[in-house]
Scaffold this motif. Structure first.
Motif: not given
Length: 508
Positions: A303-304, A307, A311, A347, A367-369, A371-373, A504
């Motif tokens: 996730p760091e 984005r 993708e 996080r 929220d953190y997870q 970040k992976i669509s 997500a």
């Protein structure tokens, strides 16, 4: 009179022929290079002038024109030094013009006349073989060029020895194909205590070439597991090694011109940019996804990554190719890699430990997870939780089974897959992860109980069509590992156990 010699320009791993035309004519003294040269090619004038002086030749006080044809193809890199120098000597009648027309040359010239290594010798050698030309390359890369097959290769350490060979006063021996040493040890699975489920997932991923995502708290061993995946993967076949080495050659990463049978393992930092990951830049160079071709791309702290960078992986994962489009270049690099990713559940990383978790749990995890669509998450075949290792596990002796034992089972499963695809007339397919469409339907038909379970899971787990097909691929691999001809309910059940709903979508 115009002297001709051949070289190449690179578009991805494709070597496009370039005709180097050199003319020495009356007129105001000058040295001009035309044909869309970049700065490195333009600067070759001074390198060529000094290299010729090192072998006792001075440029005539005439007008020298070098045309790199086709003129509308961009010319980049320092490998044009050597063909320009040889073409110039042919135009000066130091070398025979007809002999030069039968050569394909590339190499960078030092000021003292030495020929330095350049990227792309292997693709250039393959192009020379196809054009029925002899190859002239740096001596340090003769072993690399020899893999191109049966062609004449002049691997010269410096310009003087090359000229002496061409004039018949010295003989340059033909180089032998160089194979990199594979004796270096790899991290062994025996180093990992506990984590039996994670080891099982790692073996399945290796056996079928599947993508893998590991989620767990800091220090649970995710990076250790990923680093040990190469130790259980089979070595590259001769064809695969040649394909991988062509990418490495274009990137200038073949160590000593030797080809390796070991699968690539790339682990870019999460600060990597999109061009660094998928390819690009001013010269459209291969990125990490192409450098990991036929091997493993490990993305730690998933996730760091930005984005947009993540993708950009979606197309290479599906197609096995990385297409780099720029105003001056449109190239395609092979990128059939195995994605292995690791991430913390949130996080702070301690979502399941109430004593260590932050005050925002569980919302921070969503929220953190997120970040992976969902589309990227859907392209990963195996999802596993890697819990923290207990103190009891750490005190136990090392496991009896190591990487060598697992590698034998992986090799047997991959041999079964390769033979199956060969019998089906699909030699380009090597693992179950590559099967799609009608081929997947023919090799992955579950029995009645397995079909019923899968149909029920589609609704309950809200599987997409892509997720459905990935379940079948993993189930086919599990059946191959068991030596079973048919996919049974147990194989479907285990494949489903490695599948989870995208984080997500859980955020709500």
């Amino acid at each position: 009179m115009v002297a001709h010699i051949n070289t190449v320009a690179f578009a991805g791993i494709e070597a496009k022929p370039v005709d180097v035309q050199v003319q020495v004519s009356n007129g105001m003294a000058g040295f001009t290079i035309v044909g869309l040269p970049d700065k490195a090619v333009g600067e070759s004038r001074e390198r060529v002038r000094s290299a010729l002086a090192a072998v006792g030749l001075a440029l005539p006080p005439k007008r020298i024109t070098v045309n790199l044809s086709p003129a509308d193809l961009p010319k980049e890199g320092s490998h044009y030094d050597l063909p320009i120098a040889l073409g110039l000597m042919a135009a000066m009648e130091v070398l025979d013009r007809e002999d030069m027309a039968g050569l394909l040359a590339l190499g960078e010239l030092s000021l003292d006349g030495k020929i330095s290594a350049v990227p792309g010798v292997l693709p250039a050698a393959i192009a020379a073989s196809g054009l029925d030309l002899a190859l002239v390359c740096p001596a340090a890369q003769g072993g690399e060029a020899a893999w191109a097959g049966d062609l004449d290769i002049l691997a010269a350490p410096d310009l003087l020895s090359l000229v002496n060979h061409l004039k018949g006063s010295q003989i340059l021996s033909r180089p032998e194909a160089a194979l990199a040493d594979m004796d270096g040890s790899l991290p062994d699975l025996r180093d990992i205590k506990g984590q039996e489920l994670a080891k099982r997932a790692l073996e399945i991923a290796a056996a079928g070439g599947h993508n893998l995502l590991m989620m767990g708290p800091p220090g649970s061993g995710k990076s250790m597991l990923a680093a040990r995946l190469p130790s259980i993967l089979p070595p590259l076949s001769a064809r695969e090694a040649l394909e991988v080495s062509m990418v490495a050659s274009v990137a200038g990463m073949l160590d000593g011109g030797a080809i390796s049978r070991r699968r690539p393992f790339r682990s870019p930092h999460h600060s990597a940019s999109m061009p660094a990951l998928v390819g690009g830049g001013a010269r459209a160079k291969p990125g990490e996804v192409s450098l990991a071709h036929m091997g493993v791309l490990f993305l730690d702290e998933l996730p760091e990554f930005p984005r947009a960078t993540l993708e950009s992986l979606r197309q290479p994962i599906e197609t096995g190719k990385a297409v780099v489009s720029r105003a001056m270049a449109h190239v395609t690099y092979p990128a059939r890699f195995q994605l292995v990713a690791a991430m913390n559940p949130c996080r702070c990383g301690h979502l399941d430990d109430a004593a260590l978790a932050c005050a925002r749990a569980p919302r921070c995890a969503a929220d953190y997870q997120a970040k992976i669509s969902g589309p990227l998450f859907d392209r990963i075949d195996l999802h596993i939780d890697v819990p923290a290792v207990s103190a009891l596990d750490l005190t136990l002796p090392s496991p009896a089974e190591g990487s060598a034992d697992v590698a034998k089972r992986v090799a047997a499963a991959r041999t079964l897959q390769r033979d199956r695809f060969q019998a089906m007339g699909e030699p380009d397919l090597l693992t179950n992860a590559q099967a799609d469409g009608d081929i997947l339907g023919r090799i992955a038909r579950p029995d009645e109980a397995g079909r019923a379970l899968l149909e029920k899971a589609i609704g309950q787990m809200r599987l997409s069509a892509r997720g459905y097909h990935r379940i079948l691929r993993v189930a086919r691999t599990l059946a191959d590992m068991d030596g079973a001809a048919d996919i049974r309910r147990a194989h479907i059940a285990e494949a489903l156990s490695f599948r989870r709903i995208a984080p997500a979508f859980n955020a709500a």
